[in-house]
Design an enzyme around this catalytic site. Structure first.
Site, PDB file in Angstrom:
ATOM      1  CB  SER A 151      -0.855  -0.002   1.276  1.00  0.00           C
ATOM      2  OG  SER A 151      -1.490   1.233   1.470  1.00  0.00           O
ATOM      3  CE1 TYR A 164      -4.019  -1.306   5.232  1.00  0.00           C
ATOM      4  CE2 TYR A 164      -2.936   0.732   4.545  1.00  0.00           C
ATOM      5  CZ  TYR A 164      -3.534  -0.483   4.228  1.00  0.00           C
ATOM      6  OH  TYR A 164      -3.633  -0.871   2.899  1.00  0.00           O
TER       7      TYR A 164
END
Ligand code: NAP
Length: 249
Positions: A151, A164
């Protein structure tokens, strides 16, 4: 796939449309294939690969496999080590392993509960590590390819994204170590870093931010899947180690 991989990769790259019969195709396992990016990856690899589609939602997996000849459901919770061990038992050779299962539980360092940090690390890091470890013999047998859907959050930690980002920074370290260790055994390891992508995960993120959801601002899952396919079908001389995608402005 051995030397066949080299023939196969070159042939696929040179002549799209010259796909082999289903039974002869290399095997790919994609986690998180019940929806979102993983489902798009499965669709993108279907013309060239036999597929195992991972996820927990049996109904969604059944609907996807029905549309993809050569695909089978692989229903397993990736955070359950015993279930993982049982589910990999049948896999002796694996050409492609795509890790797309993921969660995004967000929050500031001040506010995020320990459970949020734990949940991100369990799904986005520890499950990726354990599934890869269990499948290493099968991957080595095929001189296979591991793709980790990372990501933008694995390269930049923004306010409110700590739990995250920590998991995605960590899984980048895992992928780099795996590449360094297993490249001599013929494995390829690709980290893919998509920016915001139009999936259920992104809808939940935008809802949490209190914004209005406009899918035109985001990458399409099919665009991320096309990057994965490019890495998997790269010519034998090329190891695509990292791919960064962001939405065009
Ligand atoms: N969407 C974005 O903007 C974006 C951007 C960059 C990177 N990514 C990354 O891309 C990957 C896919 O995200 P997405 O946007 O496609 O998310 P999504 O639409 O929410 O899909 C997540 C997938 O992960 C599976 N999953 C979650 N927990 C699982 C578990 N414990 N065991 C097995 N499967 C599990 C879900 O399947 P079940 O519910 O059926 O179990 C689902 O198929 C993630 O790693 C995410 O971090 C997403």
């Amino acid at each position: 796939m051995g030397p066949w991989r080299h023939f196969y990769r070159g042939a696929m790259a040179a002549q799209p449309g010259s796909e082999p019969a289903t039974a002869e195709r290399p095997l790919a396992l994609a986690t998180g294939a019940s929806r979102g990016i993983g489902a798009a990856v499965a669709t993108a690899l279907q013309p060239t690969h036999r597929l195992l589609l991972g996820g927990r939602d049996a109904g969604a997996l059944a609907a996807r496999t029905a549309k993809l000849p050569g695909a089978r459901a692989w229903p397993v919770d990736v955070t359950d080590p015993a279930a993982l061990r049982a589910a990999v038992a049948e896999i002796e050779r694996l050409d492609v392993l795509v890790h797309s299962a993921g969660v995004a539980e967000l929050g500031t360092v001040e506010e995020a509960a320990p459970s949020a940090w734990r949940r991100n690390l369990e799904v986005n890091l520890l499950a990726v590590v354990e599934l890869t470890r269990l499948l290493l013999p099968a991957l080595r047998a095929a001189r296979g390819h591991v793709v980790v859907i990372n990501s933008g959050g694995g390269r930049n930690a923004r306010p409110g994204w700590g739990p995250y980002a920590a998991s995605k920074f960590a899984v980048r370290g895992f992928a780099d170590a795996l590449r360094a260790e297993e490249e001599p055994n013929g494995l390829r390891v690709t980290s893919v870093y998509p920016g915001r992508t139009d999936t259920e995960m992104q809808r939940a993120v935008v809802a949490g931010e209190g914004g209005e959801y406009d899918p035109r601002r985001f990458l399409r899952p099919e665009s991320v899947a096309a990057a994965v396919r490019t890495a998997v079908l790269a010519t034998p001389d090329a190891h695509l180690t990292e791919l960064i995608l962001r939405p065009t402005l």
